[in-house]
Design an enzyme around this catalytic site. Sequence first.
Site, PDB file in Angstrom:
ATOM      1  N   ASP A  31      36.310  66.735  27.818  1.00  0.00           N
ATOM      2  CA  ASP A  31      37.555  65.984  27.611  1.00  0.00           C
ATOM      3  C   ASP A  31      38.556  66.754  26.753  1.00  0.00           C
ATOM      4  OD1 ASP A  31      36.296  64.108  29.017  1.00  0.00           O
ATOM      5  OD2 ASP A  31      36.145  62.618  27.403  1.00  0.00           O
ATOM      6  N   ASP A  35      42.324  67.816  27.691  1.00  0.00           N
ATOM      7  CA  ASP A  35      43.500  67.369  26.946  1.00  0.00           C
ATOM      8  C   ASP A  35      44.365  68.537  26.497  1.00  0.00           C
ATOM      9  OD1 ASP A  35      42.729  64.804  27.298  1.00  0.00           O
ATOM     10  OD2 ASP A  35      41.859  64.548  25.297  1.00  0.00           O
ATOM     11  N   LEU A  81      42.123  38.669  56.237  1.00  0.00           N
ATOM     12  CA  LEU A  81      40.914  38.768  57.052  1.00  0.00           C
ATOM     13  C   LEU A  81      40.383  37.374  57.351  1.00  0.00           C
ATOM     14  CD1 LEU A  81      38.971  41.580  55.141  1.00  0.00           C
ATOM     15  CD2 LEU A  81      39.924  41.784  57.436  1.00  0.00           C
ATOM     16  N   GLU A 110      31.462  47.518  55.617  1.00  0.00           N
ATOM     17  CA  GLU A 110      31.931  48.043  54.327  1.00  0.00           C
ATOM     18  C   GLU A 110      31.826  46.932  53.307  1.00  0.00           C
ATOM     19  OE1 GLU A 110      36.003  49.323  54.864  1.00  0.00           O
ATOM     20  OE2 GLU A 110      35.465  50.222  56.775  1.00  0.00           O
ATOM     21  N   LYS A 112      33.326  44.459  50.517  1.00  0.00           N
ATOM     22  CA  LYS A 112      34.639  43.877  50.272  1.00  0.00           C
ATOM     23  C   LYS A 112      34.884  43.892  48.768  1.00  0.00           C
ATOM     24  CE  LYS A 112      37.442  39.929  51.720  1.00  0.00           C
ATOM     25  NZ  LYS A 112      38.026  39.471  50.467  1.00  0.00           N
ATOM     26  N   ASP A 114      36.701  43.385  45.296  1.00  0.00           N
ATOM     27  CA  ASP A 114      37.499  42.273  44.811  1.00  0.00           C
ATOM     28  C   ASP A 114      38.505  42.755  43.769  1.00  0.00           C
ATOM     29  OD1 ASP A 114      38.250  39.709  44.822  1.00  0.00           O
ATOM     30  OD2 ASP A 114      36.573  38.943  43.649  1.00  0.00           O
ATOM     31  N   ARG A 133      50.541  44.149  48.318  1.00  0.00           N
ATOM     32  CA  ARG A 133      50.507  43.459  49.595  1.00  0.00           C
ATOM     33  C   ARG A 133      51.658  42.467  49.726  1.00  0.00           C
ATOM     34  NH1 ARG A 133      45.432  40.408  52.351  1.00  0.00           N
ATOM     35  NH2 ARG A 133      46.057  38.443  51.445  1.00  0.00           N
ATOM     36  N   GLU A 169      42.073  48.947  47.564  1.00  0.00           N
ATOM     37  CA  GLU A 169      41.991  47.893  46.570  1.00  0.00           C
ATOM     38  C   GLU A 169      42.002  48.538  45.179  1.00  0.00           C
ATOM     39  OE1 GLU A 169      41.760  45.099  48.346  1.00  0.00           O
ATOM     40  OE2 GLU A 169      41.218  43.567  46.862  1.00  0.00           O
ATOM     41  N   TYR A 221      40.117  52.092  52.102  1.00  0.00           N
ATOM     42  CA  TYR A 221      39.289  51.709  53.247  1.00  0.00           C
ATOM     43  C   TYR A 221      40.010  51.728  54.593  1.00  0.00           C
ATOM     44  CZ  TYR A 221      41.540  47.330  51.935  1.00  0.00           C
ATOM     45  OH  TYR A 221      42.469  46.395  51.582  1.00  0.00           O
ATOM     46  N   LYS A 284      34.018  45.752  60.745  1.00  0.00           N
ATOM     47  CA  LYS A 284      35.139  46.165  61.591  1.00  0.00           C
ATOM     48  C   LYS A 284      34.619  46.770  62.886  1.00  0.00           C
ATOM     49  CE  LYS A 284      37.699  47.211  57.424  1.00  0.00           C
ATOM     50  NZ  LYS A 284      38.122  48.225  56.455  1.00  0.00           N
ATOM     51  N   LYS A 308      31.502  36.422  53.449  1.00  0.00           N
ATOM     52  CA  LYS A 308      31.522  36.198  52.004  1.00  0.00           C
ATOM     53  C   LYS A 308      30.122  35.968  51.458  1.00  0.00           C
ATOM     54  CE  LYS A 308      36.014  36.035  51.028  1.00  0.00           C
ATOM     55  NZ  LYS A 308      37.042  35.165  50.514  1.00  0.00           N
ATOM     56  N   CYS A 402      40.979  17.522  15.011  1.00  0.00           N
ATOM     57  CA  CYS A 402      40.619  18.935  14.993  1.00  0.00           C
ATOM     58  C   CYS A 402      39.264  19.151  14.323  1.00  0.00           C
ATOM     59  CB  CYS A 402      41.701  19.729  14.263  1.00  0.00           C
ATOM     60  SG  CYS A 402      41.289  21.464  14.085  1.00  0.00           S
ATOM     61  N   CYS A 405      40.039  21.221  10.899  1.00  0.00           N
ATOM     62  CA  CYS A 405      40.829  20.743   9.764  1.00  0.00           C
ATOM     63  C   CYS A 405      40.976  19.230   9.750  1.00  0.00           C
ATOM     64  CB  CYS A 405      42.207  21.393   9.766  1.00  0.00           C
ATOM     65  SG  CYS A 405      43.285  20.758  11.058  1.00  0.00           S
ATOM     66  N   CYS A 420      45.964  21.274  18.012  1.00  0.00           N
ATOM     67  CA  CYS A 420      45.981  20.900  16.602  1.00  0.00           C
ATOM     68  C   CYS A 420      47.330  21.358  16.070  1.00  0.00           C
ATOM     69  CB  CYS A 420      44.856  21.596  15.841  1.00  0.00           C
ATOM     70  SG  CYS A 420      45.083  21.506  14.054  1.00  0.00           S
ATOM     71  N   CYS A 426      45.341  24.899   9.159  1.00  0.00           N
ATOM     72  CA  CYS A 426      44.135  24.922   9.988  1.00  0.00           C
ATOM     73  C   CYS A 426      43.594  26.362  10.028  1.00  0.00           C
ATOM     74  CB  CYS A 426      44.479  24.413  11.379  1.00  0.00           C
ATOM     75  SG  CYS A 426      43.086  24.290  12.481  1.00  0.00           S
TER      76      CYS A 426
HETATM   77  P1  AMP Z   1      41.383  37.825  51.936  1.00  0.00           P
HETATM   78  O1  AMP Z   1      42.254  38.153  50.762  1.00  0.00           O
HETATM   79  O2  AMP Z   1      40.197  36.986  51.594  1.00  0.00           O
HETATM   80  O3  AMP Z   1      42.156  37.393  53.125  1.00  0.00           O
HETATM   81  O4  AMP Z   1      40.710  39.209  52.356  1.00  0.00           O
HETATM   82  C1  AMP Z   1      41.485  40.267  52.805  1.00  0.00           C
HETATM   83  C2  AMP Z   1      41.545  41.297  51.724  1.00  0.00           C
HETATM   84  O5  AMP Z   1      40.278  41.871  51.472  1.00  0.00           O
HETATM   85  C3  AMP Z   1      42.376  42.443  52.116  1.00  0.00           C
HETATM   86  O6  AMP Z   1      43.736  42.203  51.898  1.00  0.00           O
HETATM   87  C4  AMP Z   1      41.879  43.522  51.223  1.00  0.00           C
HETATM   88  O7  AMP Z   1      42.665  43.535  50.040  1.00  0.00           O
HETATM   89  C5  AMP Z   1      40.490  43.093  50.806  1.00  0.00           C
HETATM   90  N1  AMP Z   1      39.442  44.074  51.099  1.00  0.00           N
HETATM   91  C6  AMP Z   1      38.520  44.484  50.203  1.00  0.00           C
HETATM   92  N2  AMP Z   1      37.686  45.380  50.730  1.00  0.00           N
HETATM   93  C7  AMP Z   1      38.083  45.600  51.996  1.00  0.00           C
HETATM   94  C8  AMP Z   1      37.612  46.454  53.045  1.00  0.00           C
HETATM   95  N3  AMP Z   1      36.545  47.241  52.892  1.00  0.00           N
HETATM   96  N4  AMP Z   1      38.283  46.409  54.216  1.00  0.00           N
HETATM   97  C9  AMP Z   1      39.347  45.607  54.397  1.00  0.00           C
HETATM   98  N5  AMP Z   1      39.837  44.770  53.447  1.00  0.00           N
HETATM   99  C10 AMP Z   1      39.216  44.756  52.246  1.00  0.00           C
HETATM  100 ZN    ZN Z   2      43.138  22.132  13.001  1.00  0.00          ZN
END
Ligand code: AMP
Ligand code: ZN
Length: 664
Positions: A31, A35, A81, A110, A112, A114, A133, A169, A221, A284, A308, A402, A405, A420, A426
Amino acid sequence: MNTKAIIESLRTELREHNYNYYVLDQPSIDDFEFDMKLKQLQDLEEKHPEFYDANSPTLRVGGEITKNFDTIAHRYRMYSLDNSYSKEDLLDWEKRIEKVIDGAVEFVCELKYDGASISLTYENGNLLRAVTRGDGSQGDDVTANIKTIRSVPLQLQGDFPKSFDIRGEIVLPYEGFRKMNEERLAAGEELYRNPRNTASGSLKLQDSAEVAKRPLECLLYNITGDRLGFETQFESLEKARRMGFKVPEASKLAKSVDEVLAFVDYWDEHRHDLPYETDGVVIKVNNLQQQEELGYTSKAPRWAMAYKFKAEQVSTRLNEITYQVGRTGAITPVANLEPVELAGTTVKRASLHNADQIEKLDIREGDEVFVEKGGEIIPKIISVDLSKRPEDSEPTQYITHCPECGSKLVRQEGDAKHYCMNYNGCKPQIIGRIQHFISRKAMDIEGLGGETVALLVNEGLISNYSDLYDLKKEDVLPLERMAEKSAENLIKGIESSKEIPFERVLFAIGIRFVGETVAKKLAKHYKTIDALAAASVEELISVDEIGERIAQSVVDFFESTENRVYIEKLKKHGLQLEISAEKLANQTNRLDGGTFVISGVFETLSRTELKKLIEDNGGKVSSSISSKTNYLVAGANMGPSKRAKAETLNVPIISEQDVLDILK
Ligand code: AMP
Ligand code: ZN
């Protein structure tokens, strides 16, 4: 080597180290050395603005401020999706596919991820733009923020299509999320709820330097565009990897729904070993030709399906409901549970949010409850197992006073939470406010931490933030774990905070709803705390971006006699309660309301200086040209597409000298 060559070789080298570290997870330099090289490049670039490169690795540290994110239409729509939850759902989907497609269909599975979806546009191997998006057709231009994410390549390697979009993502790995919350905790600030919201919130921060500090990652992806040079989704993932993108390895080709389900089962169990959150699997159709034949519904591709994962649930006993008081006086009810294992961690507590939530679910002490861990770090109670309710069970009586206090709680019209109102008496509120005052983004008092603040209050040494400035070394020495040196540092830290600029003091004093950005705005507009204190609600509302709620809160704050006493005391101790003369001298309102875009290389000023000059004089600087742009300030080597866009939109193109002339 000449300077240009040195700059370029540093850029190449740093790019490679970045890639090894952030995309491959295989650091190739320590590191410190990294830097030093970055610093060297920064210095050279500053001295030689003529070699400016919009994709230099130095831009990873951010610094660009975006006040309003421009809206950009996606070249290719970003779809949602369809969801499935069972084997039957998947088999139905397969049947629908077979009606359209002759011959065998292969699937790619793949994970998904979050987080927050993002679309990156590359032209000739350079990152041109990053757009959220939004509603699928158009999103916000968050390029400045995305550039700070180290795993997003600013320049591609190897072979790549001339022009394409790549979707992915933005995620915040658990580890980074935990660290961010540790800091919040230390600063006495409210914790972030979950990694997903924190990731998507980060994209819309105005200060890209703030984004740079967050350990975000970008997982890709999907490549979209024309003449891409591959025939299947699986191939495209491999291609994207070779261009330098971070594409998770957990993807698999499947020949049947059964193979898909095997992938789902495997990851349902192993997803907790991943460094970031996933909430399912995306399946897919592999062949792009087949994808095209299947096409889209109004909201989603027919060639893809999300599966899901079920959120994990357990049942356990709710032993007791307790109540916490926050810095603002907000009350949060907490369920204290019989400890239970859930999704790899031991759960002892769950948030109950507010009185309505308790009433809605009829949650009572002694109940057997179902607890679920979704995206949230703090698990939540989903329902009560009524069959196990003890006979002598009584409905929960929400507290009326509360717990700290004893004063009567108030719940205002439209507020979900009880408060409160004992602002000055407090303990957790007093401690919380002082902790906020000393926190890093506020007064940043070195040598003083949240626990010491609690100790100082509990020992009766201070009862508000202005008391900090009366402290002497002898006062703090007797405290637990305080030694000569640490006591000295603490006093020194308090002393040097007197230099902290007005806008941060304004944030530190803890006016409700006045965060960092609002504090900056108010400081700039009113210039002194006295002027701000004298402002009426009507006057405050007339300030750009200040609404009724903030205005009222500011007025309330200064109406309190106690607050006025504290402020007077801060003044007496020499804190910065007005904008410094130097800053004031450089500021005017000449450019008020004007929106500028700057592009190219300038003669007398660096881009940063020019930007600051415009902002200090009331103008806004945005990163891309839209119909809202008033002027394009053009330097040497400005991109032809910017010029063309300015011309189409009739945006006047002016020079650096023109700006200086206006300000004369
Ligand atoms: P939803 O928001 O539940 O409609 O799911 C669609 C979203 O899943 C997409 O807009 C992507 O942001 C997300 N996503 C996460 N992983 C993937 C993946 N491997 N392929 C496609 N979409 C994905
Ligand atoms: Zn209080």
